[in-house]
Write a protein that holds these residues in place. Structure first.
Motif, PDB file in Angstrom:
ATOM      1  N   ARG A 206      29.309  63.276  44.472  1.00 45.21           N
ATOM      2  CA  ARG A 206      30.040  63.898  43.247  1.00 45.21           C
ATOM      3  C   ARG A 206      31.187  64.560  43.340  1.00 45.21           C
ATOM      4  O   ARG A 206      31.747  65.379  44.527  1.00 45.21           O
ATOM      5  N   THR A 211      26.161  69.864  40.453  1.00 46.29           N
ATOM      6  CA  THR A 211      24.849  69.410  41.323  1.00 46.29           C
ATOM      7  C   THR A 211      23.744  68.576  40.815  1.00 46.29           C
ATOM      8  O   THR A 211      24.176  67.447  39.200  1.00 46.29           O
ATOM      9  N   TRP A 212      23.173  67.867  41.459  1.00 44.10           N
ATOM     10  CA  TRP A 212      21.348  67.397  40.733  1.00 44.10           C
ATOM     11  C   TRP A 212      21.898  67.467  39.184  1.00 44.10           C
ATOM     12  O   TRP A 212      21.378  66.677  38.693  1.00 44.10           O
ATOM     13  N   ARG A 214      23.271  69.766  36.983  1.00 44.73           N
ATOM     14  CA  ARG A 214      24.040  68.800  36.406  1.00 44.73           C
ATOM     15  C   ARG A 214      24.202  67.651  35.897  1.00 44.73           C
ATOM     16  O   ARG A 214      25.471  66.947  35.305  1.00 44.73           O
TER      17      ARG A 214
END
Length: 563
Positions: A206, A211-212, A214
């Motif tokens: 990523r 982040t997770w 987003r």
């Protein structure tokens, strides 16, 4: 959205970002992934995830045509009640080929292998998947399995149905069962490799700040799907290998004549195959979760709940396989437990539907082709889901088990859900994939025909099943003929609806208008690069969005709340 809003709210300022309406001519069009190389070798030995996605797209489109033609022949046979169009054996082979090809070679790989391959690296800001060579190997494994299955068709076909139930498949069928089983087994390895690649990529590649929470929901649903690939596919692989060994060597695992238990195969088959329903459905939910906010210009309602619902569906679906065997001799206690758990699946499914609906509410709707497919998807998925609750109810299941009611429910979920999501996604990302716009008028006509044709085809089958017509029979009482003719007439409308996109999308490759980077004013990193994207995706390191799905309406509402 305008470029100002893009730089002020949607995505943080970064070196990779630019005005999404910048013409392609200013973005180095000749360096895009389609034009970087032109030889056949550059396609068949590519490690570019985008080109591999197109290899999958061409492959599954060919299998979709095979599956659709056999479905048309099945519907032709059912126009008359006396079964005079085809022999019994031919009819059995036709619906088996339709099921095997559609389930194993179209529905399961359709969205993950094409859009997942193409979009996940772009959406998370990566140059490629974690294992590019493994990604190419997955396609070759897929094609190897496909060749084995097609060989079984060419040699004379297989007549067991797509479920390969024993003892029919092990002892009584005289058709080419083993090559078909080998083909399906091999294809499973392709799914496992694809799932492994997605999981590692999403965890490790990523972009900074991505982040997770987003991540686009499309990525969340493919992450959940990949977990099912990794955890459930090995089970069906073992089951199919044992089935091959049973048929070839009579080892006595499933065949009662040799001391085996045929219900054991059903347990193993459905332990995979019910989660496989969500292998087909979850990626479609990801597609709809991208389309709806873009064409409502509104932030996805309840983003975290939708993300959690994806993981919830992937988890709960491992515990409901027994609802396929309510009448197969399992205990009453087990049946009640599986019934309750099957109702539980409705909760995360409903969360997604409610969130899409709430996103549409008070949105600035644009009814372009992708949105028409999305709205059709939501309606058909709701009807398919609600009829699934009927099948999860023990008493009703006893009445409609193995009837056309099940066929209709299955197709409302699989075709109404997955195929409409696939077509919606294809129209949504077609400008990004090809750099060309298609005819919006023909797109809308096609979406309308498919929605009408689908309902005329499959809704009468709910009534046929409720009245007692069993599936997989081509001889039936004359009183069922009207509904069967209606269903077959609907399939012709559906076929026309399917043919149109194959024509105008291909036409657009050469004659369509050049697409801008972001023709829909959508959010997401994939829309910040040119159409089609550069060979290595991002010219400079991309920056993650501060807020996912930060569309104008939500931004205005948030502004009013703070003022």
């Amino acid at each position: 959205m305008n470029s100002g809003s893009m730089t002020s709210g949607t995505i943080t300022d970064g070196p990779a970002l630019r005005d999404p309406h910048t013409p392609d001519s200013r973005l180095g069009h000749g360096a895009d992934y389609l034009h970087a190389e032109h030889t056949l070798r550059s396609w068949f030995f590519t490690t570019d995830h985008k080109r591999i996605a197109l290899l999958y797209l061409a492959s599954i489109t060919a299998f979709f045509v095979i599956g659709a033609v056999t479905a048309g022949l099945v519907r032709l046979a059912l126009v008359v009640p006396d079964g005079q169009v085809f022999t019994n054996d031919t009819y059995n082979k036709l619906f088996t080929i339709h099921g095997v090809v559609m389930v194993w070679f179209f529905l399961i790989p359709s969205i993950p292998a094409t859009f997942g391959n193409f979009l996940i690296p772009l959406m998370i800001g990566a140059r490629d998947l974690a294992f590019p060579k493994l990604n190419l190997a997955s396609w070759y494994v897929f094609m190897t399995g496909a060749i084995f299955t097609l060989v079984s068709v060419v040699l004379g076909g297989v007549d067991t149905g797509w479920t390969f139930y024993t003892p029919l498949s092990t002892a009584f069928s005289n058709t080419w069962v083993v090559p078909a089983l080998i083909g399906v087994t091999i294809v499973g390895f392709s799914s496992i490799l694809t799932g492994l690649n997605f999981v590692v990529t999403i965890h490790t590649m990523r972009a900074p700040g991505m982040t997770w929470f987003r991540l686009p929901i499309f990525v969340w649903t493919h992450y959940a799907t990949s977990l099912i690939f990794l955890l459930a596919t090995p089970v069906i692989t073992v089951a199919l290998i044992l089935l091959i060994a049973e048929r070839a060597f009579h080892i006595g695992v499933f065949d009662p004549a040799y001391g085996g238990d045929p219900v054991l195969f059903q347990h193993l088959f459905w332990f995979y195959s019910h989660p496989a329903v969500y292998i087909m459905v979850l990626p479609g939910m990801g597609v709809i979760s991208e389309i709806v906010p873009a064409f409502a210009q509104k932030k996805l309602f309840g983003y975290k709940f939708v993300a959690y619902a994806a993981i919830g569906l992937a988890s709960v679906t491992f515990f409901v396989w027994g609802h396929h065997m309510f009448v197969n001799g399992q205990s009453d206690l087990a049946s009640v437990a599986f019934s309750v758990l099957s109702f539980a699946v409705a909760v995360p499914s409903a969360v997604k539907v409610y969130n899409w609906t709430a996103t549409i509410h008070k949105g600035s709707l644009k009814l372009d082709t992708p949105m028409l497919y999305a709205m059709g998807y939501i309606g058909l998925f709701v009807l398919g889901g609600l009829t699934g609750l009927y099948l999860a109810t023990l008493a009703i299941n006893q009445h409609v088990h193995a009837t056309y009611f099940v066929v209709a429910h299955f197709h409302y979920i699989m075709v109404g859900g997955t195929v409409l999501a696939f077509l919606g996604g294809l129209h949504f990302w077609w400008p990004k994939i090809t750099g060309r716009m298609y005819s919006e008028a023909w797109g809308r006509i096609s979406a309308f025909l498919i929605f009408i044709g689908f309902n005329v085809t499959f809704f009468p089958q709910f009534i046929l099943g409720y009245l007692g017509m069993p599936r997989r029979y081509h001889v039936y009482p004359p009183e069922f003929q009207f509904l069967n003719i209606l269903s077959s007439a609907g399939s012709t409308i559906l076929a026309v609806g399917y043919i149109f996109p194959m024509v105008y999308l291909v036409y657009s490759i050469w004659f369509g208008k050049r697409a801008p980077a972001n023709p829909w004013d959508a959010r997401g990193l994939e829309w910040t690069v040119a159409s089609p994207p550069p060979a290595h995706n991002f010219l400079t390191e991309p920056q993650a969005p501060k807020i996912p799905y930060d569309y104008p309406i939500q931004a205005r509402e948030t502004g009013r709340q703070h003022s």
